[in-house]
Scaffold this active site. Sequence first.
Site, PDB file in Angstrom:
ATOM      1  N   GLN A 223       1.304  -1.465   0.011  1.00 54.13           N
ATOM      2  CA  GLN A 223       0.222   0.139   0.049  1.00 54.13           C
ATOM      3  C   GLN A 223       1.075   1.155  -0.568  1.00 54.13           C
ATOM      4  O   GLN A 223       0.657   2.168  -0.371  1.00 54.13           O
ATOM      5  CB  GLN A 223      -0.964  -0.147   0.897  1.00 54.13           C
ATOM      6  CG  GLN A 223      -2.308  -1.168   0.815  1.00 54.13           C
ATOM      7  CD  GLN A 223      -2.897  -1.341   2.532  1.00 54.13           C
ATOM      8  OE1 GLN A 223      -3.319  -2.127   3.169  1.00 54.13           O
ATOM      9  NE2 GLN A 223      -3.661   0.190   2.500  1.00 54.13           N
TER      10      GLN A 223
ATOM     11  N   ARG B 213      -9.592   0.111   7.075  1.00 54.47           N
ATOM     12  CA  ARG B 213     -10.406   0.667   6.572  1.00 54.47           C
ATOM     13  C   ARG B 213     -10.591   2.265   7.779  1.00 54.47           C
ATOM     14  O   ARG B 213     -12.371   2.138   7.333  1.00 54.47           O
ATOM     15  CB  ARG B 213     -11.920   0.098   6.122  1.00 54.47           C
ATOM     16  CG  ARG B 213     -12.675   0.620   5.132  1.00 54.47           C
ATOM     17  CD  ARG B 213     -13.270   0.206   4.222  1.00 54.47           C
ATOM     18  NE  ARG B 213     -13.656   1.604   3.139  1.00 54.47           N
ATOM     19  CZ  ARG B 213     -14.988   0.220   2.147  1.00 54.47           C
ATOM     20  NH1 ARG B 213     -14.253  -0.622   1.872  1.00 54.47           N
ATOM     21  NH2 ARG B 213     -14.963   1.033   1.096  1.00 54.47           N
ATOM     22  N   CYS B 214     -10.254   2.221   8.062  1.00 48.44           N
ATOM     23  CA  CYS B 214     -10.052   3.542   9.158  1.00 48.44           C
ATOM     24  C   CYS B 214      -8.957   4.036   8.748  1.00 48.44           C
ATOM     25  O   CYS B 214      -7.247   3.597   8.851  1.00 48.44           O
ATOM     26  CB  CYS B 214     -10.878   2.929  10.402  1.00 48.44           C
ATOM     27  SG  CYS B 214      -9.393   3.056  11.542  1.00 48.44           S
TER      28      CYS B 214
ATOM     29  N   GLU C 287     -13.452   5.535   3.889  1.00 49.70           N
ATOM     30  CA  GLU C 287     -13.770   4.915   5.365  1.00 49.70           C
ATOM     31  C   GLU C 287     -14.292   5.172   5.971  1.00 49.70           C
ATOM     32  O   GLU C 287     -15.194   4.689   7.421  1.00 49.70           O
ATOM     33  CB  GLU C 287     -11.868   5.306   6.058  1.00 49.70           C
ATOM     34  CG  GLU C 287     -11.424   4.460   5.695  1.00 49.70           C
ATOM     35  CD  GLU C 287      -9.115   5.209   6.134  1.00 49.70           C
ATOM     36  OE1 GLU C 287      -9.391   6.262   6.651  1.00 49.70           O
ATOM     37  OE2 GLU C 287      -8.751   4.381   5.805  1.00 49.70           O
TER      38      GLU C 287
END
Length: 805
Positions: free
Chosen positions: A236, A383-384, A759
Site C-alpha cells: 500500500q 478501513r479507517c 473509510e
Amino acid sequence: MNDMTPDQKERSANLKGLGCSRKRVEDARFTQGKGNYVDDIKLPNMLHGDFVRSPYAHARVVSVNKEAALALPGVVAVLTAEDLAPLGLHWMPTLAGDKQMVLADGKVLFQGQEVAFVVANDRYIAADAVELIEVEYEELPVLTNPFEALKSDVVLREDLAGQTEGAHGPRRHHNHIFTWEAGDEAATNQVLDNAEVVASESMYYHRTHPCPLETCGAVASMDAVNGKLTLYGTFQAPHAIRTVVSLISGIEEHNIRVVSPDIGGGFGNKVGAYSGYVCSVVASIVTGKPVKWVEDRMENLMTTAFARDYHMTGKISATRDGKITGLHCHVTADHGGFDACADPTKFPAGFMNICTGSYDIPVAYLAVDGVYTNKAPGGVSYRCSFRVTEAVYFIERMIEVLAIKLNMDAAELRRINFIRKDQFPYKAALGWEYDSGDYHTAWDKAMKAVDYDGLRAEQAQRVEDFKAGKTRKLMGIGLTHFTEIVGAGPVKNCDILGMGMFDSCEIRIHPTGSAIARLGTISQGQGHATTFAQILASEIGLSADSITIEEGDTDTAPYGLGTYGSRSTPVAGAAAAMVGRKIRAKAQMIAAYLLEVHDDDVEFDVDRFVVKGAPERFKTMKDIAFASYNQAIPGLEPGLEAVSYYDPPNMTYPFGAYVCVMDIDVDTGVPEIRRFYALDDCGTRINPMIIEGQIHGGLTEALAVALGQEIAYDDLGNCKTGSLMDFFLPTAWEVPNYETDHTVTPSPHHPIGAKGVGESPHVGGVPCFSNAVQDAFRAFGLTHTNMPHDHWRIWQTANDLGLHD
Ligand code: CDP
C-alpha cells in the site's frame, strides 16, 4: 441558425471532470480477468517460497533440522534465523519503532510465526518440504490477555528485558510497550468528580482482520549483474517499502525498484512489512533467481496485521438536561508479540484522540497502554484512519450509555451536544482542529429521511406487543453521527519511519493534448485511475478520457507515502489539483503569446484560455499543448510538464449521520436489517458513483465487524478463526439494501474542497449496526454488550435479560 458549437456546459460535461459519475476505467480489465496481480507475475526461472510456521503461541525453538527437506528434489534452499543473522536480517524494524523477528530467533511469540523459509522449484515442492522440516519446541506459558500480561512474571520479549525506555516513552512492566496520553487529566477528573451526572462503561472492541480478497505476496528479483533489485508486492506504500528495503539491506535506494501491480484490496493489511517480503529478497540474492512468495488464506488471517483489540473504559459527564461536560477514556491495547502497528510515528495509538467525536466537549483525557501478548502482531487501521474506528465506536457507545442514564432520547442528546457550524474551525479538547462541519444540517436531514419520530413510535408499540406476547421480535434503531479525521498529514505532525506524510503528482502533457500523470499513492480497488483523472481534467481542461493515471512503480512515480487512512484524495488528490494549476499557469502564458495579448488579458474557461471580453478569441488546451512543443516561445522552456509535492496544512474531517433499523428474533438471535440510511459529507464530491461504491463496501465491512467477524484465540493462543469457515466474510446474502445520501461541506484548506470518503462508512457503520442491536434491548434493561453481535451472542443477551423465560 443552427449553432453546433458546444456551449460552456457541454464543454464542461465533455471533460468528465469533478462531479461526474464517470464509469471506472479500471473495470474493463478487472471484469475480464485481465488484472495483473502479484500472483500473475511469472519471471523466467522463478523459484517459490513457503514458510514453516510455529504451531505454538509461545515456545523456545530448540532446534531446526533442515536435512530431509534439503534432500527433497526441487528444494533449493532453506533459510532460518541463523542464515539471516550474518546479514543482520533476522530481525526487521516495525513501523511502530519496535523490531520484529523475520524468522524465529530462539523463540516464537505467536501461533503461525515464521520459523524457516523454504525455497523450491515450484510451490508444491516448497509446501512438501515445509512438512519435512523438523522443529523441536519447548513450550512456554502463554499470555493472551493483556491485563494478565501486565501482571505476569513471564517475560515475552526477552530481547527487551531490562529496557525501561521504549520507542514511545517509559515502559512500566516487561510486557508493557508504552503509555500515550492526550488532554488534561486533572481538569477532566475535576469535572467528572463534580458533575451532575456521570455514565461509565467498559467495552471491548474485539480483534478482527482486514481480510482482503487477495492475500499478501511478493516477487523479488535480484539482478546481480546490474546490482538492481526489483520487488513486486502487495504494497500500500511502495516508496516507503523501497526506503525500508534499502535501509535494512544496504542496497542503495536507486538500485531498488518496488512495484505494486494491481492490488486486490488492502484495508490496511498491506501497509506493513512482512517476513515474506524480506525472505523473498534474501532468497533471490542467495539463489540468483527470482523468488515468489504468496501466502494462503490461513496465513493471511492468522499472521498478517490484525485490527482493533482495544479494551476501552470510559466516563462521560453531563448536566441533568444533557449537556456533556467531560470525557475520560482509558485503553488497554493488545499489540501481540511485536509492536507492528501502522501509525504515524508520533501517534502510537493512531488518532484515537479524535474520541470526543462530533461533540462540543470542553475537557477530556485519553490514556492508552500498549501491551505485548502471545498473539499475531499488527494493529492496523482496517478501513479507517489510524484507530478512528475505535474512537468513534467508543464515543458513539458512550453517548448511548449516557442517554440511558439520563433517560433521554439518544438522537436529541446528540443534537444538543453537536459542535455548531459557527464553531468551525473547532479546536477539540484532545488537540485536533476540525476544519469544517455542519452536523445539525446532516442530522436533521437524516432524521427526517427515516421519519425518526415514526420509528420510535413503532418501536414503543413493538415493546408493548412483545410484552403482551404478540411478537417475539424486538426492534432496534441504531444511530451514529461520526467525525472522521483523514488525510495524514501535515509533515510537521505525521511521518512514517521519519518520512513526512506528503504526497505527490507529476504530469506530462503530450503534444496532441493527452497526458500521463503519476502519483505517490496506489489504488487497491478505489478507482484512482478514474478519479484522479477527473481532478486533473477540471483543473487543466483536457478530458479525463485523455489522461492516463499511473501509480505504484517507484522507478517512475514521484515519492509518496501511499494509500491508507483515506489519504489519497486529501493529500495526493490535492497534489493533482496543484499540479494542474502549475500546468494552467504555463498554459496561460503560452495562450497569451499565441493570442498576442498580455498574460493578464486571458482567462481560463473550462477547456481553453479566452481573451477577456472577446470569448471568440481563444486557444484550447489542445492547441496550447501542441504549441508548447512546436513553437519557440520567448522566455519559456518547451514542453508542458509539472510535478507537485503537497504537504497538507491540516487533516480533513468528513462526517456523516447513519441510521440502522433492525428486527431481532429473540429466540434465534438472528438480526434482520430492515433499513440502513447513510448520509455522508466528504466535501466536494469527485465521482458520486465511486463514492456510493465506497459507502456500500465500507458498510458491508462494518456489518461484518459488528455482527460476527473476529479473530479469536483460546487460552493456549491457538487462533480459532483462521479460515473463512470460521471468520465471517459477508456475502450478498447478508447485505441489506443501503440508502445513501449526502450533504456537501467543502474542506476550507483542500484545493478543491474534497475530504476522504473510503473509510467513513466503516467508521460510522460499526457503531450504527452495534447501536441498533443494543437499542433493541434498551427497554429491557441492557446498557452495553460487546461486539461481535453474532446470533449466539444476541441470543445470549436476550437470555441474560430473561427474555426466554
Ligand atoms: O485513500 P483512499 O483512496 O482509500 O480513499 P479516498 O481518498 O477516500 O478515496 C476513495 C475513492 O473515492 C477514490 O476513488 C476517490 O477519488 C473517491 N472520492 C471522491 O470521488 N470524492 C471525494 N470527496 C473523496 C473520494
